[in-house]
Design a protein around this motif. Structure first.
Motif, short mmCIF file in Angstrom:
data_model
loop_
_atom_site.label_atom_id
_atom_site.label_comp_id
_atom_site.label_asym_id
_atom_site.label_seq_id
_atom_site.Cartn_x
_atom_site.Cartn_y
_atom_site.Cartn_z
N MET A 1 -32.05 -21.68 -15.06
CA MET A 1 -30.66 -21.23 -15.19
C MET A 1 -30.48 -20.48 -16.51
O MET A 1 -30.90 -20.95 -17.57
N SER A 2 -29.89 -19.28 -16.43
CA SER A 2 -29.68 -18.48 -17.63
C SER A 2 -28.48 -18.99 -18.41
O SER A 2 -27.48 -19.41 -17.84
N ALA A 3 -28.60 -18.93 -19.73
CA ALA A 3 -27.49 -19.36 -20.58
C ALA A 3 -26.33 -18.39 -20.45
O ALA A 3 -26.50 -17.19 -20.25
N SER A 4 -25.12 -18.92 -20.59
CA SER A 4 -23.92 -18.07 -20.58
C SER A 4 -23.17 -18.13 -21.90
O SER A 4 -22.21 -17.39 -22.10
N HIS A 5 -23.59 -19.01 -22.81
CA HIS A 5 -23.00 -19.10 -24.15
C HIS A 5 -24.12 -18.88 -25.16
O HIS A 5 -25.12 -19.60 -25.16
N HIS A 6 -23.93 -17.87 -26.02
CA HIS A 6 -25.01 -17.43 -26.90
C HIS A 6 -24.56 -17.39 -28.37
O HIS A 6 -23.35 -17.35 -28.66
N PRO A 7 -25.51 -17.35 -29.31
CA PRO A 7 -25.15 -17.10 -30.71
C PRO A 7 -24.50 -15.72 -30.83
O PRO A 7 -24.81 -14.80 -30.07
N SER A 8 -23.62 -15.57 -31.81
CA SER A 8 -22.97 -14.28 -32.03
C SER A 8 -23.98 -13.27 -32.59
O SER A 8 -25.06 -13.64 -33.05
N ALA A 9 -23.61 -12.00 -32.57
CA ALA A 9 -24.47 -10.95 -33.12
C ALA A 9 -24.72 -11.19 -34.61
O ALA A 9 -25.85 -11.01 -35.10
N ASP A 10 -23.68 -11.59 -35.35
CA ASP A 10 -23.85 -11.88 -36.78
C ASP A 10 -24.80 -13.05 -36.99
O ASP A 10 -25.59 -13.06 -37.94
N TRP A 11 -24.71 -14.04 -36.10
CA TRP A 11 -25.59 -15.21 -36.22
C TRP A 11 -27.05 -14.79 -36.00
O TRP A 11 -27.93 -15.18 -36.77
N LEU A 12 -27.31 -13.99 -34.99
CA LEU A 12 -28.67 -13.53 -34.72
C LEU A 12 -29.18 -12.62 -35.84
O LEU A 12 -30.38 -12.64 -36.16
N LEU A 13 -28.29 -11.86 -36.45
CA LEU A 13 -28.69 -11.00 -37.56
C LEU A 13 -29.14 -11.85 -38.75
O LEU A 13 -30.16 -11.56 -39.39
N ALA A 14 -28.40 -12.93 -39.03
CA ALA A 14 -28.79 -13.83 -40.12
C ALA A 14 -30.15 -14.47 -39.82
O ALA A 14 -30.99 -14.63 -40.71
N TYR A 15 -30.37 -14.82 -38.57
CA TYR A 15 -31.64 -15.41 -38.17
C TYR A 15 -32.78 -14.40 -38.31
O TYR A 15 -33.84 -14.70 -38.87
N ALA A 16 -32.55 -13.18 -37.83
CA ALA A 16 -33.59 -12.15 -37.87
C ALA A 16 -33.97 -11.79 -39.31
O ALA A 16 -35.13 -11.51 -39.60
N SER A 17 -32.99 -11.80 -40.21
CA SER A 17 -33.24 -11.42 -41.60
C SER A 17 -33.76 -12.58 -42.45
O SER A 17 -34.10 -12.38 -43.62
#
Length: 230
Positions: A1-17
């Protein structure tokens, strides 16, 4: 089952950096391991970051730069994680024993729980149990929460930030339905009563920066005890 609630774009940016605390990175990596949607977003962010780095002019480095980088990669360092591979779990160690299959857990959690789910659980109510994985020096609590089918977590809000990643089953609250791999971040602006679906138990990973605060007419009398046990 695919997720329908995800981290925000800002959250993923903090993770990526790499600008994210290890406990938050652990939960994010666990979500990413089962979410193609966020994997694609992360890949795009990494590509953009690489392009930006290529455009920067070279700069001089100090003589001990290599040693400093190695120290930051040592287990226990708050920055000892790789956004691309989700190695944040290496920064947090636990001695928990287990009863359930290790392969049922997302890969980053398998490093924390090499033998599967813990044996030791604390009953918080008639339908809710908690297994503490680690409490960090800054007070951040990393735990698993198990809600019996149809069971409710008492009405509450949060004095800090809480991340919830649904590992198995599903629950609903006043704001929506959350199923396997869904990622939820709440704070003191959210008041809710998470309730597991009637036909299946719910298992979640949670990362709390502060204890929850019960807000119901009876539950609020137990807040001093909750704070004492946190």
């Amino acid at each position: 089952m695919s997720a329908s609630h995800h981290p925000s774009a800002d959250w993923l940016l903090a993770y990526a950096s790499g600008h994210m605390a290890s406990a938050h990175a652990l939960a994010t990596a666990a979500h990413l391991s089962n979410c193609p949607h966020c994997q694609l977003q992360l890949s795009t962010l990494n590509e953009l970051g690489g392009n930006l780095l290529e455009q920067l002019p070279p700069s001089a480095m100090s003589g001990d730069s290599w040693q400093k980088m190695l120290r930051r990669l040592e287990p226990g360092s708050d920055r000892a994680h790789s956004p691309a591979t989700g190695n944040a779990a290496n920064a947090i160690n636990t001695g928990s024993t287990a009863t359930a299959s290790r392969s049922a857990l997302p890969a980053p959690l398998q490093k924390l729980l090499p033998n599967g789910l813990p044996r030791k659980w604390t009953r918080l109510s008639g339908s809710v149990r908690q297994a503490t994985l680690k409490q960090l020096p800054d007070g951040t609590l990393i735990a698993l929460h198990h809600i019996r089918a149809g069971g409710k977590v008492p009405q509450h809000t949060h004095d800090g930030t809480e991340i919830t990643l649904v590992l198995n089953g599903s629950f609903s609250d006043q704001h929506g339905l959350y199923q396997s791999s869904d990622f939820l971040v709440v704070d003191d602006s959210v008041e809710h009563t998470p309730t597991a679906v009637q036909n299946e138990d719910c298992l979640c990973l949670t990362v709390q920066s502060a204890p929850l605060r019960l807000t119901g007419p009876v539950g609020r009398w137990f807040n001093p005890l909750i704070r004492a046990l946190y």
